[in-house]
Motif scaffolding. Structure first.
Motif, PDB file in Angstrom:
ATOM      1  N   CYS A 231      29.895  43.666  80.756  1.00  0.00           N
ATOM      2  CA  CYS A 231      30.932  43.830  79.742  1.00  0.00           C
ATOM      3  C   CYS A 231      30.302  44.345  78.435  1.00  0.00           C
ATOM      4  O   CYS A 231      29.091  44.558  78.337  1.00  0.00           O
ATOM      5  CB  CYS A 231      31.647  42.503  79.501  1.00  0.00           C
ATOM      6  N   GLY A 232      31.142  44.497  77.406  1.00  0.00           N
ATOM      7  CA  GLY A 232      30.632  44.830  76.083  1.00  0.00           C
ATOM      8  C   GLY A 232      30.272  46.293  75.891  1.00  0.00           C
ATOM      9  O   GLY A 232      30.509  47.163  76.746  1.00  0.00           O
ATOM     10  N   LYS A 233      29.665  46.598  74.723  1.00  0.00           N
ATOM     11  CA  LYS A 233      29.353  47.971  74.313  1.00  0.00           C
ATOM     12  C   LYS A 233      27.853  48.244  74.399  1.00  0.00           C
ATOM     13  O   LYS A 233      27.267  48.914  73.557  1.00  0.00           O
ATOM     14  CB  LYS A 233      29.833  48.188  72.873  1.00  0.00           C
ATOM     15  N   GLY A 234      27.191  47.763  75.400  1.00  0.00           N
ATOM     16  CA  GLY A 234      25.747  47.919  75.529  1.00  0.00           C
ATOM     17  C   GLY A 234      25.321  49.312  75.948  1.00  0.00           C
ATOM     18  O   GLY A 234      26.145  50.192  76.249  1.00  0.00           O
TER      19      GLY A 234
ATOM     20  N   GLN B  28      37.805  42.099  82.276  1.00  0.00           N
ATOM     21  CA  GLN B  28      38.108  43.504  82.565  1.00  0.00           C
ATOM     22  C   GLN B  28      38.374  44.278  81.269  1.00  0.00           C
ATOM     23  O   GLN B  28      37.944  45.433  81.125  1.00  0.00           O
ATOM     24  CB  GLN B  28      39.327  43.604  83.493  1.00  0.00           C
ATOM     25  N   LEU B  29      39.078  43.620  80.353  1.00  0.00           N
ATOM     26  CA  LEU B  29      39.347  44.262  79.069  1.00  0.00           C
ATOM     27  C   LEU B  29      38.057  44.529  78.303  1.00  0.00           C
ATOM     28  O   LEU B  29      37.925  45.549  77.603  1.00  0.00           O
ATOM     29  CB  LEU B  29      40.283  43.379  78.234  1.00  0.00           C
ATOM     30  N   ALA B  30      37.079  43.628  78.473  1.00  0.00           N
ATOM     31  CA  ALA B  30      35.789  43.812  77.807  1.00  0.00           C
ATOM     32  C   ALA B  30      35.000  44.969  78.394  1.00  0.00           C
ATOM     33  O   ALA B  30      34.049  45.464  77.762  1.00  0.00           O
ATOM     34  CB  ALA B  30      34.970  42.528  77.899  1.00  0.00           C
ATOM     35  N   VAL B  31      35.366  45.427  79.581  1.00  0.00           N
ATOM     36  CA  VAL B  31      34.733  46.605  80.179  1.00  0.00           C
ATOM     37  C   VAL B  31      35.483  47.875  79.795  1.00  0.00           C
ATOM     38  O   VAL B  31      34.874  48.899  79.451  1.00  0.00           O
ATOM     39  CB  VAL B  31      34.662  46.460  81.712  1.00  0.00           C
ATOM     40  N   LEU B  32      36.817  47.803  79.829  1.00  0.00           N
ATOM     41  CA  LEU B  32      37.634  48.982  79.579  1.00  0.00           C
ATOM     42  C   LEU B  32      37.656  49.355  78.098  1.00  0.00           C
ATOM     43  O   LEU B  32      37.436  50.516  77.742  1.00  0.00           O
ATOM     44  CB  LEU B  32      39.056  48.747  80.088  1.00  0.00           C
TER      45      LEU B  32
ATOM     46  N   GLU C 274      35.618  47.809  72.374  1.00  0.00           N
ATOM     47  CA  GLU C 274      35.725  47.949  70.926  1.00  0.00           C
ATOM     48  C   GLU C 274      36.922  47.204  70.355  1.00  0.00           C
ATOM     49  O   GLU C 274      36.972  46.961  69.138  1.00  0.00           O
ATOM     50  CB  GLU C 274      35.801  49.435  70.556  1.00  0.00           C
ATOM     51  N   CYS C 275      37.876  46.822  71.210  1.00  0.00           N
ATOM     52  CA  CYS C 275      39.072  46.123  70.721  1.00  0.00           C
ATOM     53  C   CYS C 275      38.865  44.607  70.628  1.00  0.00           C
ATOM     54  O   CYS C 275      39.730  43.902  70.078  1.00  0.00           O
ATOM     55  CB  CYS C 275      40.261  46.414  71.631  1.00  0.00           C
ATOM     56  N   LEU C 276      37.788  44.100  71.197  1.00  0.00           N
ATOM     57  CA  LEU C 276      37.598  42.655  71.233  1.00  0.00           C
ATOM     58  C   LEU C 276      37.251  42.104  69.861  1.00  0.00           C
ATOM     59  O   LEU C 276      36.396  42.640  69.149  1.00  0.00           O
ATOM     60  CB  LEU C 276      36.482  42.286  72.214  1.00  0.00           C
TER      61      LEU C 276
END
Length: 579
Positions: A24-27, A73-77, A80-82
């Motif tokens: 997940c995340g922006k890595g 799933q949202l953290a993958v898609l 940036e919105c988290l």
């Protein structure tokens, strides 16, 4: 022991989701416009596969919330919105069961969209209603340590539709007062099972003010043991459609119509009938008696069953014309020549014959837990030995304290098989006048009683909604009695074997070089004079196969009295007895 807050547990669960960690995340592992695909980057679909595949090391089974997986799933898609507000508002269900939570703190208010909160099997003893989100529709507090609802109703969630307070120490008048429509105007389902509510009328008066109540669970409360339950509940709550997981039929509602208005028969006491039927398998105590022994003294054996039951004996609880069950016919059924009956005891729950086989440790359990509970001692009639001894013993007990009765049923019933041995002999003629001889009279020694065995009958199903228990109990004998019985059986079998061999030897013609039966008898008599130890050794050598003693069984039935209609309530109302 330090208290564990609910918000602390939830924060740890959210942290385990790894919303900012691979995959997940922006890595740097993500493909972006600045970082095109390569050996060190993965596409969005590949990252989602790592979350979805059960064989993946990054797969999680997050049963504590339905929103946990979509949030990952949202953290993958769209990582940036988290943000924290989105995460807290994303959750609508939280199921924190058996996590040692003891305090519901105000940190729960951050979950403003929360609608379902399950906190079963925790350590919560008090609840502050002000710490519950206002949108809450489902609240489950089963199996906690609640003893009061005072904190919960300080600011109850007004939109709550389902409330479970099962398996808590609730049941006071104050708790009943807090279960009204003033606090729960939208409540549809209420679970109060396995609590301590005892007074039917008081509780029904409170629950009748709940305008939306459709489903109610009261199974396991002391009040459910009363004859008026469930009829009184059905008639008191006309809007109710389901009681204790059973749908209320129009016929059932019609049968109990008007019961709640009949003041003189609605009483919070219980009535139970215990029936002891046929006993089989008891070995004949006279089998080991030598046929050549003198006729006196005469020894007689009688057997009876004893037990302790909660409440008081009563003989007029049920009238003769009452629609009682056909168990009397069952308990006095005719016995065929082979010892079997034409009517067997059937279980009211599943229609199958049951067998109760307790462990010795259970049968000898300490009954000290009944120190504050009134128990009535009862003994059946004493019967002489026979292959099938039918006690036909029916006793009805009235219990005034429903709480004590539930405690007793949870503990179970203990039966004891006892034997009474009486020796009788003729008086000797002590008259000096030889011409006038007195007529000898039969005198009896004081009876000798002993407990042969015990049996345990579990009665928990009566607390859980059952009305009748019919079992075939196996008595467990002490080690000494078991060895004695096995020894007697061995001696009887060996004696029969010796007699049969002797008869064969007498019939066989004498052959040259063979010893005569007289010589054999001489050798046998000499062997007997050497001591009893050699005899015991010979018996055990001849009977190397283990002896299987037939189990001693007795039929038992315990039935709670239940009113099936208003007219039956008038016929079967138990007389009030003070404890």
């Amino acid at each position: 022991m330090n208290s564990k807050t609910l918000s602390t547990v939830i924060e740890k669960l959210i942290h385990r989701l790894g919303l900012n960690n691979f995959p997940c995340g922006k890595g740097s592992w993500r493909e972006t416009k600045d970082r095109p695909g390569g050996l060190a980057t993965l596409s969005t679909d590949e990252l989602l596969d790592l979350l979805n595949c059960p064989r993946s090391p990054w797969w999680q089974n997050n049963e504590w919330s339905h929103q946990a997986f979509p949030l990952r799933q949202l953290a993958v898609l769209t990582p940036e919105c988290l943000n924290l507000d989105l995460i807290y508002n994303y959750f609508t269900t939280l199921r924190i069961a058996d996590q040692g939570v003891s305090v519901i703190d105000n940190g729960l208010l951050k979950f403003s969209k929360l609608e379902e909160l399950v906190l079963s099997a925790n350590l919560i003893s008090e609840i502050n209603g002000e710490n519950l989100p206002s949108n809450l529709k489902t609240l489950e507090l089963r199996a906690n340590r609640l003893s009061s609802l005072k904190g919960l109703i300080s600011c109850p969630p007004r939109q709550l539709q389902y409330l479970s307070l099962a398996s808590n120490s609730l049941g006071s008048h104050e708790d009943v007062f807090h279960l009204t429509g003033n606090y729960w105007p939208q409540l549809v389902c209420l679970d109060l099972s396995d609590c301590d509510f005892k007074e039917q009328r008081t509780l029904m008066n409170a629950l009748s003010t709940l305008p939306c109540l459709k489903t109610l669970l009261l199974e396991g409360n002391p009040l459910t043991l009363a004859p008026g339950y469930p009829g009184f509940t059905v008639d008191s709550l006309p809007r109710l459609v389901c009681l204790d997981t059973s749908w209320i039929s129009p016929e059932e509602r019609d049968h109990f119509k008007g019961l709640a208005e009949v003041r003189d028969v609605i009483v919070d006491i219980a009535s139970a009938t215990v029936i002891v039927g046929r006993m089989r398998g008891m070995p004949d105590p006279l089998m080991s008696v030598d046929d050549k022994a003198s006729d006196f003294p005469v020894v007689t054996y009688r057997y009876f069953i004893t037990y302790k039951f909660c409440g008081h004996h009563t003989t007029d609880v049920m009238k003769s014309d009452s629609p009682k069950s056909n168990f009397d016919t069952e308990s006095t059924a005719q016995v065929t020549e082979d010892g079997s009956s034409d009517t067997d005891l059937q279980s009211n729950k599943n229609g199958e014959r049951e067998t109760c086989t307790p462990d010795i440790e259970v049968c000898n359990a300490d009954e000290s837990s009944f120190d504050n509970v009134h128990l009535s001692q009862h003994s059946t009639s004493k019967l002489s030995w026979s292959e099938c001894m039918n006690f036909s013993d029916t006793q009805t007990f009235v219990v005034c304290d429903l709480g004590d009765f539930r405690k007793f049923l949870h503990q179970g019933l203990y039966l004891r098989l006892e034997e009474e041995k009486v020796k009788s002999a003729l008086t000797k003629d002590k008259s000096k006048d030889k011409k006038r001889k007195s007529v000898p009279e039969m005198i009896q020694d004081a009876p000798i009683r002993r407990v042969l065995g015990s049996a345990y009958v579990p009665l928990q199903s009566l607390v859980k909604g059952g009305q009748k228990i019919s079992v075939l109990c196996n008595f467990v004998f002490s080690h000494m009695d078991a060895e004695m019985e096995a020894s007697q059986t061995l001696e009887r079998d060996s004696g029969k074997k010796i007699k049969e061999e002797k008869r064969k030897d007498d019939k066989e013609p004498k052959q040259r070089g063979s010893s005569s039966p007289a010589q054999k008898n001489t050798v046998t008599s000499k062997g007997k004079k050497k001591g009893s130890k050699q005899k015991d050794v010979d018996v055990h050598e001849d009977n190397s196969v283990p002896v299987q003693v037939e189990p001693v069984t007795v039929e038992l039935s315990v039935e709670l009295e239940k009113w099936k209609s208003v007219s039956e309530a008038h016929l079967l109302v138990p007389p009030h007895q003070s404890s």
